[in-house]
Structures are given as structure tokens and as C-alpha cells.
Design a protein around this motif. Sequence first.
Motif, PDB file in Angstrom:
ATOM      1  N   VAL A   7      -0.758   4.798   6.473  1.00  0.00           N
ATOM      2  CA  VAL A   7      -1.029   3.472   5.920  1.00  0.00           C
ATOM      3  C   VAL A   7      -1.105   2.468   7.067  1.00  0.00           C
ATOM      4  O   VAL A   7      -0.160   2.335   7.842  1.00  0.00           O
ATOM      5  CB  VAL A   7       0.081   3.033   4.943  1.00  0.00           C
ATOM      6  CG1 VAL A   7      -0.127   1.583   4.507  1.00  0.00           C
ATOM      7  CG2 VAL A   7       0.119   3.954   3.734  1.00  0.00           C
TER       8      VAL A   7
ATOM      9  N   ARG B  24      -4.778   7.247  15.280  1.00  0.00           N
ATOM     10  CA  ARG B  24      -4.722   8.004  14.027  1.00  0.00           C
ATOM     11  C   ARG B  24      -4.884   9.503  14.254  1.00  0.00           C
ATOM     12  O   ARG B  24      -4.196  10.316  13.634  1.00  0.00           O
ATOM     13  CB  ARG B  24      -5.827   7.537  13.067  1.00  0.00           C
ATOM     14  CG  ARG B  24      -5.457   6.344  12.220  1.00  0.00           C
ATOM     15  CD  ARG B  24      -6.592   6.009  11.265  1.00  0.00           C
ATOM     16  NE  ARG B  24      -6.201   4.977  10.325  1.00  0.00           N
ATOM     17  CZ  ARG B  24      -5.613   5.192   9.163  1.00  0.00           C
ATOM     18  NH1 ARG B  24      -5.337   6.442   8.800  1.00  0.00           N
ATOM     19  NH2 ARG B  24      -5.292   4.203   8.363  1.00  0.00           N
TER      20      ARG B  24
ATOM     21  N   ILE C  63       1.181   4.475  -2.995  1.00  0.00           N
ATOM     22  CA  ILE C  63       0.631   5.824  -2.802  1.00  0.00           C
ATOM     23  C   ILE C  63       1.683   6.912  -2.617  1.00  0.00           C
ATOM     24  O   ILE C  63       1.373   8.093  -2.763  1.00  0.00           O
ATOM     25  CB  ILE C  63      -0.348   5.869  -1.607  1.00  0.00           C
ATOM     26  CG1 ILE C  63       0.378   5.622  -0.282  1.00  0.00           C
ATOM     27  CG2 ILE C  63      -1.492   4.904  -1.806  1.00  0.00           C
ATOM     28  CD1 ILE C  63      -0.536   5.786   0.932  1.00  0.00           C
ATOM     29  N   THR C  64       2.935   6.549  -2.291  1.00  0.00           N
ATOM     30  CA  THR C  64       3.929   7.600  -2.093  1.00  0.00           C
ATOM     31  C   THR C  64       4.215   8.337  -3.392  1.00  0.00           C
ATOM     32  O   THR C  64       4.301   7.729  -4.463  1.00  0.00           O
ATOM     33  CB  THR C  64       5.245   7.037  -1.509  1.00  0.00           C
ATOM     34  OG1 THR C  64       6.159   8.110  -1.289  1.00  0.00           O
ATOM     35  CG2 THR C  64       5.876   6.008  -2.425  1.00  0.00           C
TER      36      THR C  64
ATOM     37  N   ASP D 276       6.067  11.649   2.832  1.00  0.00           N
ATOM     38  CA  ASP D 276       4.681  11.914   2.430  1.00  0.00           C
ATOM     39  C   ASP D 276       3.766  10.740   2.763  1.00  0.00           C
ATOM     40  O   ASP D 276       2.554  10.804   2.564  1.00  0.00           O
ATOM     41  CB  ASP D 276       4.592  12.255   0.938  1.00  0.00           C
ATOM     42  CG  ASP D 276       4.810  11.054   0.025  1.00  0.00           C
ATOM     43  OD1 ASP D 276       5.271   9.994   0.498  1.00  0.00           O
ATOM     44  OD2 ASP D 276       4.531  11.184  -1.190  1.00  0.00           O
ATOM     45  N   THR D 277       4.361   9.665   3.293  1.00  0.00           N
ATOM     46  CA  THR D 277       3.607   8.459   3.630  1.00  0.00           C
ATOM     47  C   THR D 277       4.166   7.887   4.920  1.00  0.00           C
ATOM     48  O   THR D 277       5.387   7.800   5.080  1.00  0.00           O
ATOM     49  CB  THR D 277       3.723   7.405   2.506  1.00  0.00           C
ATOM     50  OG1 THR D 277       3.300   7.977   1.272  1.00  0.00           O
ATOM     51  CG2 THR D 277       2.880   6.178   2.815  1.00  0.00           C
TER      52      THR D 277
ATOM     53  N   SER E  63      -1.763  17.158   7.408  1.00  0.00           N
ATOM     54  CA  SER E  63      -2.652  16.582   6.394  1.00  0.00           C
ATOM     55  C   SER E  63      -1.910  16.138   5.136  1.00  0.00           C
ATOM     56  O   SER E  63      -2.458  15.388   4.322  1.00  0.00           O
ATOM     57  CB  SER E  63      -3.731  17.595   6.015  1.00  0.00           C
ATOM     58  OG  SER E  63      -3.141  18.783   5.506  1.00  0.00           O
TER      59      SER E  63
ATOM     60  N   ARG F  18       0.139  10.811   4.237  1.00  0.00           N
ATOM     61  CA  ARG F  18      -0.848   9.734   4.201  1.00  0.00           C
ATOM     62  C   ARG F  18      -0.463   8.654   5.195  1.00  0.00           C
ATOM     63  O   ARG F  18       0.694   8.223   5.242  1.00  0.00           O
ATOM     64  CB  ARG F  18      -0.908   9.129   2.796  1.00  0.00           C
ATOM     65  CG  ARG F  18      -1.384  10.076   1.699  1.00  0.00           C
ATOM     66  CD  ARG F  18      -2.894  10.150   1.637  1.00  0.00           C
ATOM     67  NE  ARG F  18      -3.491   8.861   1.332  1.00  0.00           N
ATOM     68  CZ  ARG F  18      -3.649   8.380   0.088  1.00  0.00           C
ATOM     69  NH1 ARG F  18      -3.206   9.074  -0.956  1.00  0.00           N
ATOM     70  NH2 ARG F  18      -4.236   7.227  -0.114  1.00  0.00           N
TER      71      ARG F  18
ATOM     72  N   SER G 265       0.826  -1.202   0.000  1.00  0.00           N
ATOM     73  CA  SER G 265       0.000   0.000   0.000  1.00  0.00           C
ATOM     74  C   SER G 265       0.862   1.254   0.000  1.00  0.00           C
ATOM     75  O   SER G 265       0.599   2.205  -0.753  1.00  0.00           O
ATOM     76  CB  SER G 265      -0.935  -0.006   1.212  1.00  0.00           C
ATOM     77  OG  SER G 265      -1.750   1.128   1.237  1.00  0.00           O
TER      78      SER G 265
ATOM     79  N   SER H  44      -2.001  11.958  13.123  1.00  0.00           N
ATOM     80  CA  SER H  44      -2.304  12.898  12.034  1.00  0.00           C
ATOM     81  C   SER H  44      -2.124  14.339  12.479  1.00  0.00           C
ATOM     82  O   SER H  44      -1.673  15.192  11.704  1.00  0.00           O
ATOM     83  CB  SER H  44      -3.739  12.690  11.540  1.00  0.00           C
ATOM     84  OG  SER H  44      -3.885  11.446  10.910  1.00  0.00           O
TER      85      SER H  44
END
Length: 275
Positions: A204, A190, A106-107, A177-178, A199, A202, A102, A194
Amino acid sequence: MNNLPIGIFDSGVGGLTVARAVRDQLPHESITYVGDTAHTPYGPKPIARVREYALSVLDDMVEQGVKMLVIACNTASAAMLRDAHERYDVPVLEVIQPAVRSAVSITKNGRVGLIGTVGTIKSRAYDDLFSIRDDITLFTRACPRFVEFVEEGVTAGPELHRVAIEYLTELKEANIDTLVLGCTHYPFLRGAISRVMGSGVRLVSSDIETANDVYRVLAEHGLMRGDSHPAEYRYKATGDNADTFLLLAERLLGSGVPSVDLITTGTRGIDIIQD
């Protein structure tokens, strides 16, 4: 065989995130969940001791009858996944590879962070998987107190926020970024994670991706359960304190637990049955 439950194992309550995802995707499948709360947390313990604890629980699960094992614990996966594959005749899945897949997908900038227990980070299990991609740089940080917060039912508050800043600032400054939540306890946190990371990062976690793997393997092996009988869910723990486990189980699974039975299956445990 097809009507046997899926066995899901974790060192404590964190693996309930995986159990919930499996339940959402496969509502006709029965699940037996075991949390080794008598020995949690696994993260600071020697790998050999983690292997001993985990294989003991998995031996019991296989003996009692499951059609698949899901090791919903990063530390345990790193400690004895190969042993489990060789030891049992049922399919064995884990949570590390789904999270890596995953994150890779997405990175955008190739800078990926990983947080986990001391045992998971020291094992370098994630490093080995990410290393096959030379376009990705992995930054790691052990966050042992995160498991303690979750096991105590603390998912917000100033002390958690302070610890999150301490753990995560270096990763934030690395311009990732991930961020891979390399422990199934961490999705409980989370919000706090976060808040610190912002924001633009992301998060994972492996719960949904692991459930996808469970679906795929059941289908490939012809192990899907029919829908003629309602699924049964059994939640067990090896410790002697049900309160925190029940509270987090209700929060994660979105429904109450009507009964709690104390049992002995090799070790003293809590057997939670939900119909």
C-alpha cells in the motif's frame, strides 16, 4: 485563486510519486513541486529540525501562491501537520491517513506491516490511526537505508536486496498480508520489496489515495481549475545536484524535462520548468 497551482512538498524526490498521481487524475491542474534535497533525508533528523525545514519551505510556497498544500512526506507530516493546518489559509493534505484507509480496506487477516523512516516510526502517527481498529495488529520497522538508495538512484541490485531481506524478514515472519510503504520514496523500491515479501502481501502506497483526496477537497472548496489554459508544472529542489533529481523525475513522470534553471528562493534551489 482557482488558477493557482497545487503545491506539493517532500524532503526529496519521493513525493514525485504523489505529483504523478495528482497529475494523472487532474490533468488541467498546475503543480509546483518542491523537494528539500539540501536537507534530505529527514528521517534520522530530530523532529524539531524537520519541522523547521518543512515550515520554511511551505512558507515560501504559500507566499509565492498555491491554492492547496500537499505534504508528500511522512516524516514531515508527523512532525508538523497540526502546525501547517493552523498556519495557512489554504487546504493542507498529507499522505498518512490515505494510506491507513487503504490498508484497513484490503487486509484480510488484520495483520498489517508498516515500514518508514526512523522519524515516522518513532512518531507513532500510524500507530495512533490504526489503534482505533481493535481488529488490526500493526507491526512496524524503520528502513532508513531505503531512502538513501532512492536518493542515489539505486532501485535494484544485490546490495539493495540484502538490505531488504535484513529489514523485512521479521515482518514476513509475522504473517502480515498488507504492507504500508510509509515513505513516498519507497514506491521506487516496489520490486525489491515485493521480491522479499512474496506475492501474498499487498503493498500500500499513498500516492493514488492522496490524489483522490486532492480531487475531493478541490471539488468541495470550489477550487477546480478551468481547462482553458494548459497546466504548468514547476519542479524545484533546494540542493545543488540536479542529475539524480532529473533522472528520477523523468522516470516517475514519464517525460523529459526540457530546461533546468538554478534559482534562489530563500535557499539555493533547482527550478525545473516543464510545459
